[in-house]
Design a protein around this motif. Structure first.
Motif, PDB file in Angstrom:
ATOM      1  N   PHE A 423      16.437  46.366 -18.443  1.00  0.00           N
ATOM      2  CA  PHE A 423      16.265  44.913 -18.606  1.00  0.00           C
ATOM      3  C   PHE A 423      17.486  44.327 -19.276  1.00  0.00           C
ATOM      4  O   PHE A 423      18.012  44.882 -20.240  1.00  0.00           O
ATOM      5  CB  PHE A 423      15.007  44.592 -19.417  1.00  0.00           C
ATOM      6  N   GLN A 424      17.948  43.206 -18.751  1.00  0.00           N
ATOM      7  CA  GLN A 424      19.054  42.496 -19.373  1.00  0.00           C
ATOM      8  C   GLN A 424      18.511  41.619 -20.490  1.00  0.00           C
ATOM      9  O   GLN A 424      17.311  41.441 -20.641  1.00  0.00           O
ATOM     10  CB  GLN A 424      19.782  41.647 -18.330  1.00  0.00           C
ATOM     11  N   TYR A 425      19.417  41.060 -21.245  1.00  0.00           N
ATOM     12  CA  TYR A 425      19.098  40.110 -22.297  1.00  0.00           C
ATOM     13  C   TYR A 425      18.193  39.012 -21.737  1.00  0.00           C
ATOM     14  O   TYR A 425      18.426  38.496 -20.648  1.00  0.00           O
ATOM     15  CB  TYR A 425      20.398  39.490 -22.826  1.00  0.00           C
ATOM     16  N   GLY A 426      17.131  38.709 -22.427  1.00  0.00           N
ATOM     17  CA  GLY A 426      16.227  37.653 -21.970  1.00  0.00           C
ATOM     18  C   GLY A 426      15.103  38.186 -21.097  1.00  0.00           C
ATOM     19  O   GLY A 426      14.355  37.412 -20.499  1.00  0.00           O
ATOM     20  N   GLY A 427      15.006  39.510 -21.006  1.00  0.00           N
ATOM     21  CA  GLY A 427      13.875  40.079 -20.274  1.00  0.00           C
ATOM     22  C   GLY A 427      14.021  40.036 -18.761  1.00  0.00           C
ATOM     23  O   GLY A 427      13.050  40.223 -18.025  1.00  0.00           O
ATOM     24  N   VAL A 428      15.228  39.802 -18.278  1.00  0.00           N
ATOM     25  CA  VAL A 428      15.449  39.795 -16.829  1.00  0.00           C
ATOM     26  C   VAL A 428      15.638  41.232 -16.355  1.00  0.00           C
ATOM     27  O   VAL A 428      16.494  41.947 -16.887  1.00  0.00           O
ATOM     28  CB  VAL A 428      16.721  38.976 -16.485  1.00  0.00           C
ATOM     29  N   PRO A 429      14.864  41.684 -15.374  1.00  0.00           N
ATOM     30  CA  PRO A 429      15.027  43.072 -14.948  1.00  0.00           C
ATOM     31  C   PRO A 429      16.371  43.298 -14.255  1.00  0.00           C
ATOM     32  O   PRO A 429      16.836  42.430 -13.502  1.00  0.00           O
ATOM     33  CB  PRO A 429      13.873  43.290 -13.971  1.00  0.00           C
ATOM     34  N   ALA A 430      16.993  44.450 -14.508  1.00  0.00           N
ATOM     35  CA  ALA A 430      18.248  44.788 -13.847  1.00  0.00           C
ATOM     36  C   ALA A 430      17.986  45.395 -12.479  1.00  0.00           C
ATOM     37  O   ALA A 430      18.813  45.290 -11.578  1.00  0.00           O
ATOM     38  CB  ALA A 430      19.043  45.764 -14.711  1.00  0.00           C
ATOM     39  N   PHE A 431      16.822  46.034 -12.340  1.00  0.00           N
ATOM     40  CA  PHE A 431      16.503  46.655 -11.048  1.00  0.00           C
ATOM     41  C   PHE A 431      15.601  45.709 -10.271  1.00  0.00           C
ATOM     42  O   PHE A 431      14.512  45.359 -10.743  1.00  0.00           O
ATOM     43  CB  PHE A 431      15.833  48.016 -11.264  1.00  0.00           C
ATOM     44  N   VAL A 432      16.078  45.294  -9.114  1.00  0.00           N
ATOM     45  CA  VAL A 432      15.402  44.230  -8.373  1.00  0.00           C
ATOM     46  C   VAL A 432      15.231  44.623  -6.904  1.00  0.00           C
ATOM     47  O   VAL A 432      15.888  45.534  -6.415  1.00  0.00           O
ATOM     48  CB  VAL A 432      16.219  42.914  -8.440  1.00  0.00           C
ATOM     49  N   ASP A 433      14.354  43.902  -6.238  1.00  0.00           N
ATOM     50  CA  ASP A 433      14.139  44.193  -4.823  1.00  0.00           C
ATOM     51  C   ASP A 433      15.269  43.671  -3.944  1.00  0.00           C
ATOM     52  O   ASP A 433      15.606  44.268  -2.939  1.00  0.00           O
ATOM     53  CB  ASP A 433      12.788  43.612  -4.371  1.00  0.00           C
ATOM     54  N   GLU A 434      15.834  42.552  -4.342  1.00  0.00           N
ATOM     55  CA  GLU A 434      16.988  42.050  -3.589  1.00  0.00           C
ATOM     56  C   GLU A 434      18.042  41.539  -4.560  1.00  0.00           C
ATOM     57  O   GLU A 434      17.737  40.782  -5.486  1.00  0.00           O
ATOM     58  CB  GLU A 434      16.574  40.928  -2.632  1.00  0.00           C
ATOM     59  N   LEU A 435      19.289  41.945  -4.334  1.00  0.00           N
ATOM     60  CA  LEU A 435      20.385  41.483  -5.186  1.00  0.00           C
ATOM     61  C   LEU A 435      20.588  39.980  -5.029  1.00  0.00           C
ATOM     62  O   LEU A 435      20.491  39.454  -3.919  1.00  0.00           O
ATOM     63  CB  LEU A 435      21.688  42.190  -4.795  1.00  0.00           C
ATOM     64  N   ASP A 436      20.894  39.308  -6.138  1.00  0.00           N
ATOM     65  CA  ASP A 436      21.270  37.894  -6.041  1.00  0.00           C
ATOM     66  C   ASP A 436      22.450  37.713  -5.094  1.00  0.00           C
ATOM     67  O   ASP A 436      22.607  36.670  -4.461  1.00  0.00           O
ATOM     68  CB  ASP A 436      21.671  37.362  -7.428  1.00  0.00           C
ATOM     69  N   PRO A 491      10.679  45.941 -11.380  1.00  0.00           N
ATOM     70  CA  PRO A 491       9.991  46.003 -10.082  1.00  0.00           C
ATOM     71  C   PRO A 491      10.270  47.324  -9.348  1.00  0.00           C
ATOM     72  O   PRO A 491       9.388  47.886  -8.714  1.00  0.00           O
ATOM     73  CB  PRO A 491      10.577  44.815  -9.310  1.00  0.00           C
ATOM     74  N   VAL A 492      11.494  47.811  -9.443  1.00  0.00           N
ATOM     75  CA  VAL A 492      11.841  49.062  -8.767  1.00  0.00           C
ATOM     76  C   VAL A 492      11.181  50.249  -9.481  1.00  0.00           C
ATOM     77  O   VAL A 492      10.612  51.148  -8.856  1.00  0.00           O
ATOM     78  CB  VAL A 492      13.373  49.244  -8.711  1.00  0.00           C
ATOM     79  N   GLY A 493      11.221  50.229 -10.817  1.00  0.00           N
ATOM     80  CA  GLY A 493      10.676  51.339 -11.593  1.00  0.00           C
ATOM     81  C   GLY A 493       9.169  51.466 -11.488  1.00  0.00           C
ATOM     82  O   GLY A 493       8.627  52.571 -11.541  1.00  0.00           O
ATOM     83  N   LEU A 494       8.518  50.336 -11.299  1.00  0.00           N
ATOM     84  CA  LEU A 494       7.052  50.367 -11.248  1.00  0.00           C
ATOM     85  C   LEU A 494       6.530  51.129 -10.027  1.00  0.00           C
ATOM     86  O   LEU A 494       5.390  51.554 -10.005  1.00  0.00           O
ATOM     87  CB  LEU A 494       6.491  48.930 -11.249  1.00  0.00           C
ATOM     88  N   ARG A 495       7.386  51.322  -9.052  1.00  0.00           N
ATOM     89  CA  ARG A 495       6.958  52.059  -7.863  1.00  0.00           C
ATOM     90  C   ARG A 495       7.077  53.572  -8.044  1.00  0.00           C
ATOM     91  O   ARG A 495       6.798  54.335  -7.133  1.00  0.00           O
ATOM     92  CB  ARG A 495       7.780  51.614  -6.648  1.00  0.00           C
ATOM     93  N   SER A 496       7.521  53.966  -9.231  1.00  0.00           N
ATOM     94  CA  SER A 496       7.726  55.388  -9.474  1.00  0.00           C
ATOM     95  C   SER A 496       6.398  56.132  -9.555  1.00  0.00           C
ATOM     96  O   SER A 496       5.403  55.615 -10.047  1.00  0.00           O
ATOM     97  CB  SER A 496       8.508  55.553 -10.784  1.00  0.00           C
ATOM     98  N   ASN A 497       6.425  57.372  -9.067  1.00  0.00           N
ATOM     99  CA  ASN A 497       5.215  58.178  -8.973  1.00  0.00           C
ATOM    100  C   ASN A 497       5.374  59.391  -9.889  1.00  0.00           C
ATOM    101  O   ASN A 497       6.288  60.206  -9.702  1.00  0.00           O
ATOM    102  CB  ASN A 497       5.072  58.556  -7.485  1.00  0.00           C
TER     103      ASN A 497
END
Lengths: 553, 553
Positions: A423-436, A491-497
């Motif tokens: 997570f970046q500063y401000g609670g923004v996730p670094a791992f995302v489904d689509e890059l900005d 979002p990416v990490g939550l899919r981990s099994n």
């Protein structure tokens, strides 16, 4: 001669560029005493040397800026000089954009637009400019020798003598390459210098390649871009640095490398003389560097970790320190640094075994980008080091360890490491489904999304959760699972099994801190060899002189 | 300062290299008048400047050779000077091997060993030398800035003035890069020149970087390596050239490119003004080149096909022609060519859209090599251009056409084309189950087989049978089938399956000549714009002066 000669022999003239240069040089002859012009004649000089539509290089490097020339250019009358095609590696000054807003320039090829990226995006949306292409630094220089041959180049240097020989001081950077591309194609090379002197401390560029020199009213602008205040390094940076040292540098025996700029890599640099020393790694890792002179490397240098550093550019404040350490840095007869972006990029691509950089955003396939919405930031130099150089043929122990391909035809691989907090500063996730970057590319009409480092080039991803050894993953699915395993609750990490993660840990494809002998509890600022700027100055024996904005003690 | 400072502050000296240089320069001071030494003092000079175990660069380029210095080196007393670590890009002279046979040198890092490759293999087998690594040219230079920093460099140039400023003439090649790597690390740079003059035609390397200059008794050696006599171009070369022009250059709109050296590519060059012209392709393809001055390109230049050529080195006999065509070639104030291997390699890697080269041997996965049994030939420069440069970020139409990756994260691709006749002279198949390079690598103890161009980097393979568009194949099996379809009756081609081939033709993954509008019957030597050396001379208006060994008319 063959009868098939298809084109009738024309009386073609083959010296058009040379004649054109002579014509323009005659136009500006009234303003020249030998090669020397006066700064008060700058407008007339520029109007004499330029014509509408010219392809022009403006030195805009990563660090130094030919700001007297760029300002003067931006003040020309657009009725006379317009529609220039501008080649500028780092679009970083306000007047660079003004040139397009005023119609003086029309087309742009560039590599980086950090500070001006918002205004650039706006100007593009307003239809004020046309982008040729967005390059990395060396690609842009490469094309100056092929299909983007410059008509005029505007450069900057520390001093010139009356024959036009140039002394660049430590920030040689891109000047020799641009001068060579221009001068040997009958282009015109104009240089602003801080001073004209009788004898130069050393010659960085032969006067033979230079047409016009003028002393600018004040020294060229330059920013300290590679200084990171250790005060801002936190425990997460330190934890990740420990993971890198143990899980990557020690494990793969990395002796030659390049560090990107960021607090993550600064933390590694500051942990070498403490944590690294306690592991007995001095002399075994991190000996030879392709790197700008990062102040945070001073403690490692002073502690005997570093054998050599070759630099792209320099860093404001590091001049005296570098001059006192010629066994480590490339220096000239005058004692000061000789940098060279092209040669250091070459070294960073082909001559070292590892690149490591921080990223702000990464997708599930490990593609990453520092682009944020609404900005057109460009690429700079990172992609040239952050990829597997498939033209490399020499072997080293680290390169061979990542052997791939099917025997008997195999090849090793460069280590490309990306570091990101989940997570970046401000609670923004670094791992995302689509890059900005995907959205930015779409909205700006780019042919492909501006990805900084492609996932398939990345061998290791490090987060505060652990290390994903992506190069060990078999197949796309396993690769994604390895990345997800260290992506935290993003979002990416939550899919981990969990079952899969255990399997990957056992296979060594994923490692949590304990797996590489790192205790999160030990990740303390006490491990930093320097905890603030004053410490760095002290390590340097007072030779490092931080710029004013870093003098916070 | 942090209490964790792990290493006690030592009174380390940071100027050892500088002091060492001063010590050695003092030793040779008796032989110097300023920077000038006399050739008769060469043995004493070398013994004064060198010490056993030194890391030494010997200029050994692709073309020019510092032969006076290498001969003198090889005649030293090995009891005094021994175990040198030699960095030499092109190991091409007999005395280069003698240095190892006599024990003067012990360790070798190199890039190419064409003419000496058999003797090199023998010396290695006899335990007379240790190989550091086999590089491409630019990798070896890259490492000179990182971990193979030279203590002494032996270079050659056309002329020097009394201040050591150098004029290289058209064969600048690698000299500036080696000089920079050495001079700015307090190494010693010694140059043999053909002549010492009062005023240079131009300055290629500042005297500031040079320590010792001596006039050699005769001009440095140089070989014409890029001259191909059109007389030796046969109908198969011409057929393949037609396939390339229609099926690749026209189809993908290739404007910027690099040609390897060989009769296949020479045929393409000679077909542009005839066949290419008849297709209306002038101005649409082949405008901007990264290329040595191939004499076979003269007709295309004279016919108005070529906008620019940037050169790695020069070519013997092309001097006056180049000097008369400054709009095409990079030339200096003196009128002669300025070449630069590193910058042209950069351009060839990052600045052009296509590389094409001939190969002698290719396996079923399109891996190829020019290595033949018993030889250690090295890599030279081809791999740096014959791969997909994954650090590239700028887009072009041709690059985008080969888009790959899954949307939205995609990137284009460089075209890497390999040309091979299915059978070499003497009935030896070019397509084989295992490359000879595999055996050579195994027997020489190389860590990986010396593959020149890796199959996964190759996008197109052209034979007299047709074109395999490998980049279009989906999966490994289809890729192999596409290659087999054009591999004739070679071991690889015999595995081809007619039904599969038809499917691949319909998909456009394989094209036979008729599929791209080429008729084998038209492949005639009449299509060559020049059929012999005399034709080339005539096209050049008498400016091209072939070396004696090519004067066969």
């Amino acid at each position: 001669m063959s009868s098939e000669r298809a084109v009738p022999a024309e009386q073609r003239v083959w010296t058009l560029r040379r004649a054109e240069k002579q014509r323009r040089m005659q136009r500006i002859a009234p303003f020249l005493a030998g090669k020397i012009a006066q700064s008060e004649d700058i407008a007339a000089l520029l109007e004499g040397v330029l014509e509408a539509g010219d392809r022009v290089v403006l030195e805009g490097d990563n660090q130094k800026q030919a700001d007297f020339l760029s300002t003067a250019l931006s003040e020309l009358d657009p009725r006379r000089i317009h529609d220039l095609h501008l080649l500028i590696s780092s679009l970083s000054r306000p007047e660079h954009i003004s040139l397009f807003e005023r119609g003086i320039a029309r087309k742009l090829d560039f590599a980086f637009a950090g500070p001006q990226s918002l205004r650039l995006a706006q100007a593009l949306e307003d239809g004020l400019l046309e982008i040729g292409a967005i390059h990395t630094y060396v690609e842009l220089y490469a094309r100056m020798f092929i299909d983007l041959v410059p008509r005029v180049a505007f450069l900057c240097a520390d001093c010139a003598d009356r024959n036009g020989n140039l002394y660049t001081g430590p920030n040689t950077e891109d000047s020799p390459t641009i001068a060579e591309a221009t001068a040997f194609r009958d282009g015109i090379v104009i240089v602003q210098v801080n001073e004209i002197v009788d004898e130069l401390p050393r010659v960085d560029i032969p006067g033979d390649w230079i047409d016009v020199v003028l002393q600018s009213p004040k020294p060229y602008a330059i920013e300290p871009l590679f200084t990171r205040d250790p005060r801002q390094i936190n425990e997460l940076h330190i934890l990740m640095a420990m993971l890198v040292i143990r899980g990557i540098y020690e494990r793969h025996g990395i002796t030659s490398l390049n560090h990107g700029i960021g607090f993550d890599t600064a933390a590694i640099e500051l942990l070498l003389p403490t944590y690294g020393e306690s592991l007995g790694l001095r002399g075994k890792i991190c000996r030879n560097w392709a790197l700008n002179p990062h102040p945070t490397l001073i403690p490692a240098i002073e502690s005997g970790w570093v054998e050599s550093i070759h630099c792209f550019g320099s860093e404001v404040g590091m001049e005296s320190y570098i001059a006192a350490r010629p066994d480590i840095f490339a220096t000239g007869r005058d004692g000061s640094l000789r940098s060279n972006r092209v040669l250091c990029q070459l070294a960073g691509q082909y001559g070292v075994d590892l690149f490591i950089g921080s990223t702000l955003q990464m997708d599930a396939d490990a593609n990453s980008s520092t682009v944020t919405r609404g900005r057109i930031a460009g690429f700079g130099g990172a992609p040239n080091m952050g990829h597997d150089p498939r033209g490399r043929r020499h072997a080293s122990a680290a390169w061979l360890e990542l052997l791939r391909g099917q025997a008997p035809v195999q090849r090793g691989r460069k280590l490309v490491v990306q570091v990101a907090e989940t997570f970046q500063y401000g609670g923004v996730p670094a791992f995302v489904d689509e890059l900005d970057a995907v959205d930015v590319g779409r909205k700006s009409g780019m042919p492909v999304a501006p990805v900084m480092i492609y996932g398939d080039d990345v061998t290791h991803v490090v987060t505060e959760q652990g290390i994903a050894y992506l190069y060990k993953a078999e197949g796309e699915e396993e690769r994604r699972a390895a990345l997800a395993a260290v992506a935290g609750v993003s979002p990416v990490g939550l899919r981990s099994n969990p079952a899969m993660v255990e399997r990957l840990r056992r296979a060594g494809t994923v490692a949590f801190p304990a797996d590489v002998g790192v205790s999160s509890l030990e990740a303390s600022r006490k491990l930093l060899a320097a905890r603030n700027m004053a410490d760095l100055v002290e390590w340097s024996g007072g030779l490092y002189r931080p710029p004013a904005k870093f003098r916070n003690w």
